[in-house]
Write a protein that holds these residues in place. Structure first.
Motif, PDB file in Angstrom:
ATOM      1  N   LEU A  33       0.805  -1.218   0.000  1.00  0.00           N
ATOM      2  CA  LEU A  33       0.000   0.000   0.000  1.00  0.00           C
ATOM      3  C   LEU A  33       0.839   1.270   0.000  1.00  0.00           C
ATOM      4  N   GLY A  34       2.128   1.166   0.099  1.00  0.00           N
ATOM      5  CA  GLY A  34       2.957   2.366   0.047  1.00  0.00           C
ATOM      6  C   GLY A  34       3.278   2.918   1.414  1.00  0.00           C
ATOM      7  N   GLY A  35       3.856   4.113   1.404  1.00  0.00           N
ATOM      8  CA  GLY A  35       4.385   4.673   2.643  1.00  0.00           C
ATOM      9  C   GLY A  35       3.445   5.556   3.433  1.00  0.00           C
ATOM     10  N   GLY A  36       2.219   5.764   2.968  1.00  0.00           N
ATOM     11  CA  GLY A  36       1.310   6.588   3.740  1.00  0.00           C
ATOM     12  C   GLY A  36       0.209   7.167   2.877  1.00  0.00           C
ATOM     13  N   ILE A  37      -0.748   7.833   3.524  1.00  0.00           N
ATOM     14  CA  ILE A  37      -1.885   8.411   2.830  1.00  0.00           C
ATOM     15  C   ILE A  37      -1.543   9.838   2.417  1.00  0.00           C
ATOM     16  N   ILE A 107       2.971  13.304  -8.523  1.00  0.00           N
ATOM     17  CA  ILE A 107       4.335  12.859  -8.814  1.00  0.00           C
ATOM     18  C   ILE A 107       4.708  11.575  -8.079  1.00  0.00           C
ATOM     19  N   ALA A 108       3.751  10.979  -7.369  1.00  0.00           N
ATOM     20  CA  ALA A 108       4.045   9.731  -6.658  1.00  0.00           C
ATOM     21  C   ALA A 108       4.461   8.657  -7.660  1.00  0.00           C
ATOM     22  N   PRO A 109       5.562   7.942  -7.416  1.00  0.00           N
ATOM     23  CA  PRO A 109       6.021   6.918  -8.367  1.00  0.00           C
ATOM     24  C   PRO A 109       5.040   5.769  -8.520  1.00  0.00           C
ATOM     25  N   LYS A 110       4.305   5.444  -7.464  1.00  0.00           N
ATOM     26  CA  LYS A 110       3.258   4.432  -7.497  1.00  0.00           C
ATOM     27  C   LYS A 110       2.096   4.947  -6.663  1.00  0.00           C
ATOM     28  N   ILE A 111       0.883   4.550  -7.038  1.00  0.00           N
ATOM     29  CA  ILE A 111      -0.274   4.950  -6.245  1.00  0.00           C
ATOM     30  C   ILE A 111      -1.105   3.735  -5.881  1.00  0.00           C
ATOM     31  N   THR A 112      -1.751   3.843  -4.748  1.00  0.00           N
ATOM     32  CA  THR A 112      -2.736   2.867  -4.313  1.00  0.00           C
ATOM     33  C   THR A 112      -4.030   3.617  -4.059  1.00  0.00           C
ATOM     34  N   GLY A 133      -7.951   9.077 -13.244  1.00  0.00           N
ATOM     35  CA  GLY A 133      -6.879  10.042 -13.084  1.00  0.00           C
ATOM     36  C   GLY A 133      -5.588   9.386 -12.652  1.00  0.00           C
ATOM     37  N   LEU A 134      -4.477  10.092 -12.852  1.00  0.00           N
ATOM     38  CA  LEU A 134      -3.148   9.618 -12.463  1.00  0.00           C
ATOM     39  C   LEU A 134      -2.805   8.309 -13.179  1.00  0.00           C
ATOM     40  N   GLY A 135      -3.315   8.143 -14.397  1.00  0.00           N
ATOM     41  CA  GLY A 135      -3.009   6.940 -15.166  1.00  0.00           C
ATOM     42  C   GLY A 135      -3.759   5.707 -14.725  1.00  0.00           C
ATOM     43  N   LEU A 136      -4.883   5.909 -14.027  1.00  0.00           N
ATOM     44  CA  LEU A 136      -5.654   4.775 -13.514  1.00  0.00           C
ATOM     45  C   LEU A 136      -7.143   5.042 -13.683  1.00  0.00           C
ATOM     46  N   GLU A 137      -7.859   4.046 -14.198  1.00  0.00           N
ATOM     47  CA  GLU A 137      -9.309   4.110 -14.304  1.00  0.00           C
ATOM     48  C   GLU A 137      -9.919   2.886 -13.632  1.00  0.00           C
TER      49      GLU A 137
END
Length: 205
Positions: A33-37, A107-112, A133-137
Motif C-alpha cells: 500500500l505504500g508509505g502513507g496516505i 508525482i508519486a512513483p506508485k499509487i494505491t 486520473g493519475l493513469g488509472l481508471e
C-alpha cells in the motif's frame, strides 16, 4: 479493520484538525500500500481532502440533474438535492480534484487507491466510474449476478457479490486488487493504462 477511519473518528479529526488514519486501516495495508496516505476525502463527511497535503488540493463538484425520463424511470427514488442522502448520491454527481504545484499526489512513483462504497438504495445497483486520473481508471458494475471491477479496461470478476447492508472496501495497488478482504493479482498485461492526467475524477456511479 480497526475502525479508525469510520465516520465518527473522521468527524472528530476534522473538528480537532488532526487525522490519524493509516494505510493499515484498509484491507491490504502493510503489504504494497505504500508509505502513507497522501490524499484522503471522506465523502460521507466532507468532500475536501483532509490529508496532511490538503493545502495543495482543490475540488469542484458537478451535479447533472436527471432528465424527466430518468426521473420517471426511478420514481421510488426521486432525486432531491435538499435530501440528506444527496451528499453521498453519485448517480448524477462528479467530484474533480486538482493539485497545486509541489503536491506529492501527481508525482508519486506508485499509487494505491482505497475506497469504501455503500449501496445508495438496496434495489439500485452500483454501475459506473469509481476513479479516473493519475493513469488509472476504475469502474464497478453490480447490475448482474456476477459483480465486476474494471481496472484500466480489464474486467475482473469479484470473488463474491458486494453486500448491500454495509460498506465494502476496495483497494487497487500497483499489483493487486483487494475487495471485501479477497485478494487478486492484477493482470497487468491485459490492462491498458489511459493517458496520464494530474487530476482525479470520482463518479458518476
Amino acid at each position: 479493520r480497526t475502525g479508525a477511519c469510520r465516520v465518527d473518528p473522521v468527524s472528530k479529526c476534522i473538528e480537532t484538525g488532526f487525522c490519524a488514519c493509516n494505510t493499515e486501516d484498509f484491507h491490504g495495508g502493510g503489504a504494497d500500500l505504500g508509505g502513507g496516505i497522501i490524499f484522503h476525502a471522506p465523502m460521507s463527511v466532507t468532500a475536501r481532502d483532509i490529508s496532511p497535503n490538503a493545502g495543495s488540493a482543490s475540488f469542484t463538484e458537478t451535479y447533472t440533474p436527471p432528465t424527466p425520463e430518468e426521473q420517471n424511470q426511478d420514481h421510488p427514488h426521486t432525486h432531491d438535492e435538499t435530501f440528506f442522502i444527496s451528499r453521498v448520491d453519485f448517480t448524477h454527481r462528479v467530484l474533480h480534484y486538482n493539485f497545486a504545484q509541489g503536491s506529492p499526489v501527481p508525482i508519486a512513483p506508485k499509487i494505491t487507491v482505497a475506497v469504501k462504497l455503500h449501496y445508495l438504495y438496496m434495489d439500485v445497483p452500483i454501475v459506473g466510474a469509481v476513479w479516473s486520473g493519475l493513469g488509472l481508471e476504475i469502474a464497478l458494475d453490480t447490475s448482474g449476478v456476477q459483480h465486476t471491477l474494471t481496472v484500466n479496461g480489464n474486467t475482473y470478476d469479484l470473488a463474491q457479490p458486494l453486500k448491500k447492508w454495509h460498506c465494502t472496501q476496495i483497494v487497487v495497488t500497483s499489483s493487486h486488487l483487494h475487495v471485501a478482504g479477497n485478494e487478486e493479482i492484477r493482470n497487468l498485461s491485459a490492462e491498458t493504462a489511459p493517458q496520464f492526467t494530474s487530476d482525479i475524477h470520482l463518479g458518476k456511479l
